[in-house]
Design an enzyme around this catalytic site. Structure first.
Site, PDB file in Angstrom:
ATOM      1  N   SER C  61       0.792  -1.237   0.000  1.00 39.47           N
ATOM      2  CA  SER C  61       0.000   0.000   0.000  1.00 39.47           C
ATOM      3  C   SER C  61       0.819   1.279   0.000  1.00 39.47           C
ATOM      4  CB  SER C  61      -0.934   0.018   1.213  1.00 39.47           C
ATOM      5  OG  SER C  61      -1.938  -0.953   1.071  1.00 39.47           O
ATOM      6  N   LYS C  64       0.418   3.459  -2.893  1.00 34.38           N
ATOM      7  CA  LYS C  64      -0.745   4.355  -3.012  1.00 34.38           C
ATOM      8  C   LYS C  64      -0.330   5.825  -2.931  1.00 34.38           C
ATOM      9  CE  LYS C  64      -3.905   0.899  -1.079  1.00 34.38           C
ATOM     10  NZ  LYS C  64      -4.537   0.383   0.151  1.00 34.38           N
ATOM     11  N   TYR C 189      -2.289  -2.548 -10.744  1.00 31.28           N
ATOM     12  CA  TYR C 189      -2.309  -2.387  -9.289  1.00 31.28           C
ATOM     13  C   TYR C 189      -1.538  -3.512  -8.586  1.00 31.28           C
ATOM     14  CZ  TYR C 189      -4.154  -1.651  -4.601  1.00 31.28           C
ATOM     15  OH  TYR C 189      -4.268  -1.441  -3.247  1.00 31.28           O
ATOM     16  N   TYR C 241      -4.494   3.094   8.214  1.00 30.30           N
ATOM     17  CA  TYR C 241      -5.766   2.404   8.351  1.00 30.30           C
ATOM     18  C   TYR C 241      -6.528   2.982   9.541  1.00 30.30           C
ATOM     19  CZ  TYR C 241      -3.149  -0.729   5.289  1.00 30.30           C
ATOM     20  OH  TYR C 241      -2.388  -1.230   4.278  1.00 30.30           O
ATOM     21  N   VAL C 259       1.021  -3.762   3.973  1.00 23.97           N
ATOM     22  CA  VAL C 259       0.982  -5.049   4.679  1.00 23.97           C
ATOM     23  C   VAL C 259       2.243  -5.875   4.469  1.00 23.97           C
ATOM     24  CG1 VAL C 259      -1.525  -5.258   4.834  1.00 23.97           C
ATOM     25  CG2 VAL C 259      -0.324  -6.143   2.815  1.00 23.97           C
TER      26      VAL C 259
END
Lengths: 306, 306, 306, 306
Positions: C61, C64, C189, C241, C259
C-alpha cells in the site's frame, strides 16, 4: 405424550452444558443452567409436562407477546404500526445500542427492546400504572392464573443496572415515540420482564393463540382473530432474535424466547408449548429448549410449513 | 373466482402509477409499468387468470426458489446450509455491496443475490452447463411447460452491466464459496434470471409447493416433503427483501418477488398464485402486485397465520 | 544518529514477536517476522540506516502514495476528488467488502484499496501499460533508483488470489469509477503492490516530500507544492488504516503503511524515514515499525504537532 | 490584515444562504443565519477582527477542546485513553445513536458526544460541581475573559430536549465509562455547551494553543507541551466531524467546530483564529466559516501541511 416429553427432555439435557445463562444483570446470572422443563396445553385444555416443570423463571421477552396482544386489542393493526416496524432484524440480540431503527426512525419490530418499550407506552391506560395493570390482567387471563408474582430481586436488578434499556427509552423519548416519562415506562417494562412463571402458565398462553384466540378452558374469545393472526406472523419472523429464520426452517412454530431461558411456542389448531432452559446459545435463546422444540416439532409434525 | 380476480385487478391497477420499473440494467427499464396480471392454479390443477396474464416478463429472483429446490433435492438441508445462512436481512434489496454476510462469512440467506449465486454453483452437475440444464429442467417440470424462452436482450444486458453481481461472485470465489469459474457461474445465473414466463407458468410452480410437492396435473411427487417445508419457511421469512416481515403480517403467504415485477405465492393446500406488475415499490417488490395479493389473501382467508 | 537508530532497533525488536505477518495471499505469509530495519534520508540527502536495512520487501500500500502523487500532478486536486473522497475510515483495513463508500458512491479516500484502484485507473496514459509505466517512472525518480524489481511470486499470488480486490474493481466498474478493463487496471495495481524495495529506497521518496517536493540529491522539483501539501494531509488522516488517529497523536508524522511491513514517514523540513517489520498488529501496520517511529519521533521531536 | 479579513468576510457572506442553522433543539433554531464574523489573535497577542465579531453564540462542541485540555492536564495521555479512542469517525455528526464505539467499547474519540461526555465525567473534581468549575476556570483563563455567560435558554432547551445525549450518557453509565450520576454529568455538559462567547474570546484560546501552550498576553504556560501536541493532533484528525479529512486537505489547520456556528482554528507558531456563521453544511460545520478559513489559509499559507 408424557413419556415422549420425558424422553425428549432426557435426551436433550446434555445441551444445557453447551450454553451460558444470561449475565447482563447480576440476578439473572444466578439462574440454574442445568434446568430443562416443558409443558404442553392442547386446544382441548389437556396439559402434559415433563422435566423441571416446577421451576419458576422470569418470563423476560416473552412478555413482549402479551404487550403486543394488548396493543392490538386496544388499537388494531394501524395503531401499532405507527409505533414500530414489522421487519426481522439481522443484528444480534445484544446489539441494542444500534436501536435497529427503520428508515422512518421507528424501532424495527415490536420484539426488539426498543419496539417493546415503545409498545408498552402505547398500551391503553391514563397513566403507566393503568398500563401495567392492563398488561398484567391480560397475562393472568391468558395463563388462567391469578397468582402471578414478580421476582423482586430481578426487577430491582434490571431497574438498577438496565442502562441500555434506559438509553433506548431516552432515545425513544427524544424521537417522540414515548409519551410518558422514561422512568415510568421503564418501570412498567422492567416489572413485566420480572414476572415469574412455570412452563405450564406459558403453555396456557400459547394454547389460546393456538386455538384462534379462544381460551380452551372457558371458550372465551380473548384475542380477536386478526390480532391473533398478526401475533403469529411476527412470532414467526422475529421471535428468536437473529436466529428466527433458522428456527422457522428447523422448528416452524410461531415462538418467542426470553433471556430467562423460556420459549413460548404455538402449534396452531393443536397445542401451546412452553420450554425452559436458562442456558442460552449466543443468539440469546435457550440452547436445550430449541433442541427440545425441534425434536418435538419433527416427531409430532408441528411445523406450520408442513 | 374469475370475476373476483378481475375485480381485484381493476381496483388495484391505480397502484401501478405509484412505483417505478427496475432500471439497474437498461433492458429492464423498458418494462411496461401499467401491466398488472394474475393467475391461480389450485391443487386440483384448476386455473384462473385475469388482467395482463399474457404478458411475458423475466422471472429474475423468482428463479432463486427453483435453485433452492434443486439444491435441497440434490443435497438436503445440510448441503445448503454449508453454503448460506437462513436469516432474513434488514438491509434494502439493493445494498448488495455489503454482501450481508453471517458471522461465518456465508451469505445471510439463499434469496439475496450472494446466496443465490453460491447456491447456483452448488447445484449438481459436473460443470456449469450441466447445472444450468438441471435448473432449467426443474423449471420446465414445475411449470409444466417445455417451451421456456430466454429474453436474450435482458440476459446480455445483465451480463454486460451486472457488475455488482460480478463483484459479489468474485468475493465469494475469494471466500471459497464458489468452486466453478466466476464467469461460468454468473453466466448460468444471468441466464436463469432472464427466463421469460407468463403468470400461468409461475402459478403452476406455486401449486406444486402448495400441494406438498406433488404436481396437481400428474400427481408426481417432484419436491420431497422436507424440502417443500424448508422452501415455504424461507419464502416466508426472506421472500420479499426487507419487507418480508410486513408481507407476512399483511398477506401471510410464502412468496418470492423478482425485480421483473413478478411474485410467486403459495396458499398451502389450496392454490398457487402468481402476479405480475413491473412497477416496483422502494423495497423492489411489485407495488400493485403486493396490493392484489393482500386483497386476495384477506378475501379468501389465505394467510398461513389464520 | 547511526548509533541512536541501532539502539532504537535493538530495543524494539522484541515487539516483532507480538504480531503476525500478512497471510491473505500465500506469498506474503512467507515473510520473515523477525526482520526490523530503518533508513533515514535527510533533506541534505544524508543517509543513515540500521537493522535489517538490506531486506527486500514488497511495498504494497505504500505505492498508493505514488499513485496519488502521479494523479495530483496529472490533474490537480479536482481531478482526484472526482474519483475519491478524503475522509479517514473507521473500518478495519480488511473490511474491504464494505467498500467504505461516501454518500456520493465514491470510495472514502485514496488510501483504501477501492480508492487506490480508482486512482490507478485515472493516472495519465492512453492505456494501462502507459499508466503503469508512468507510475513506475515516478517511483524510480522519487527513490533515485532505476533498478526496481517486481516480486514475481507475490504479483502472481495477488493476481491469482486477490479476489476481494477483483470484487472491488468490478463494483467500481459498475459504478462508472473505472474506465479501463477491470483486469487491466488490477494487473497494474497488483504489479505496483509487488514492487520490492529496501528501506533506503523508501526513505529517499519520503525525503522528497519532506523537502517540499524537491529531490535532495538533484534539487529537482518533482512534486508541485500544492500536491505535496495534499499528500501530507491525507497521509496524516488516512495513512495507517483505522489507527491513523492514534498514530497522529503518538507519532505525528505523515505516513503510509503497507501489509508487507513497510512504513514511509515524513518529518517535514527534516528528513524522510522508512521502516520495515513484516510482523503486523491487528490494524495491518508493522507492530515494531510503529514503535520504532514513535520512539524516534519522541526523541528527535519530529511530530508535526509539536 | 484588517482589510484582508473584511474582504474575505464580504466575499464569502453569500455562502450563508446555502446552509441551515442547527435545529435539533428549539433554541438553536433561533440563530441568525446571516451572521459571519472572524477574529484573529496572533502569538504576540495582536488582535484583529472583521464582520459580525460582536455576535454572541453558544460555543457548543468547541468546549470539547477545553474538556480535553483539562483532562490531559489532570491525568496525562494515559488517563484519557482509558476513557476514549483517538480515531476519526466516518459517520455523520448526527448519527449519535450508534455511539461509534471502538472494539473495546469506548467512544471512538473525545470529540464525538459520547467521548466528550465520558471525558467530562473524568475531569478532576470531587463532584460534578467541581468538575464544572474546573472546566469553566480553564475556559476563562484560556480566553483571558472572566466574564463568561451561559445562554440560559439554550441550556434549558438542551436539558429538556437533549434526549440523544441522555441516551448516550445512560449507555456510558451502563458500560462503566461514567462514575457520576447521568443527570449530574449531563448538567455539566449541557451548561458548558451553552457558554456564550464572541469570536475574540475563542481566538484567544486558539492563540494559546498556537503559541505552544503559552498565553501570549502573560507568557504563562497554561497547557503542557505534550498535551498541546495531542490537542492539535486530535483537532486535525477529528475536529470537523466527518469532513475532517477534507478540511485537513483544503484548510490544514487544527480546528474544532460547533453547531452554534463557531470554529476554532490554530495556525501553529502564528495565530489563533475563530469564525462564526450559524448557517451549517450537512456535516454540521459553519458553511461560510469553512470557506473563510480556507481562503485565509491559502492566502496566508497557514496549512500545517505546507
Amino acid at each position: 405424550m408424557k413419556d415422549k416429553l420425558q424422553s425428549i427432555i432426557d435426551q436433550n439435557r446434555k445441551w444445557t452444558n453447551c450454553g451460558q445463562v444470561a449475565s447482563y444483570i447480576p440476578e439473572l446470572a444466578k439462574a440454574d443452567p442445568n434446568i430443562l422443563g416443558i409443558a404442553i396445553n392442547d386446544i382441548n385444555d389437556k396439559a402434559v409436562q415433563a422435566g423441571d416443570y416446577n421451576y419458576y423463571f422470569t418470563i423476560q421477552s416473552i412478555v413482549k407477546v402479551i404487550i403486543l396482544i394488548c396493543l392490538l386489542i386496544d388499537g388494531g393493526e394501524d395503531k401499532i404500526f405507527d409505533k414500530v416496524g414489522m421487519e426481522p432484524s439481522s443484528e444480534p440480540f445484544n446489539s441494542i445500542p444500534k436501536l435497529e431503527r427503520t428508515e422512518s426512525g421507528k424501532p424495527l419490530n415490536p420484539f426488539i427492546n426498543a419496539g417493546a418499550i415503545a409498545c408498552t407506552d402505547a398500551v391503553l391506560g391514563k397513566n403507566c400504572k393503568e398500563k401495567y395493570e392492563r398488561i398484567v390482567a391480560m397475562l393472568k387471563k391468558l395463563s388462567n392464573n391469578q397468582n402471578l408474582k414478580i421476582n423482586d430481586a430481578v426487577y430491582k436488578s434490571e431497574k438498577l443496572t438496565g442502562q441500555t434499556n434506559r438509553a433506548i427509552a431516552h432515545y425513544l423519548k427524544g424521537a417522540g415515540l414515548i409519551d410518558n416519562s422514561v422512568e415510568d415506562v421503564l418501570d412498567v417494562y422492567f416489572k413485566l420482564c420480572s414476572v415469574e412463571m412455570v412452563v405450564k402458565d406459558i403453555a396456557k398462553i400459547a394454547s389460546v393463540i393456538a386455538n384462534g384466540g379462544i381460551a380452551p378452558w372457558s371458550q372465551e374469545k380473548i384475542i380477536p382473530t386478526n390480532a391473533n393472526k398478526i401475533i403469529k406472523a411476527i412470532m414467526t419472523t422475529c421471535g428468536l432474535y437473529d436466529s428466527s429464520g433458522c428456527f422457522a426452517v428447523r422448528v416452524g412454530m410461531p415462538s418467542k424466547s426470553g433471556v430467562g431461558g423460556g420459549i413460548v411456542s404455538v402449534a396452531p389448531n393443536k397445542m401451546g408449548i412452553a420450554v425452559v432452559g436458562p442456558s442460552l446459545d449466543h443468539h440469546g435463546n435457550s440452547i436445550a429448549g430449541v433442541k427440545v422444540l425441534e425434536e418435538l416439532s419433527k416427531s409430532e409434525r408441528l411445523s406450520i410449513f408442513l
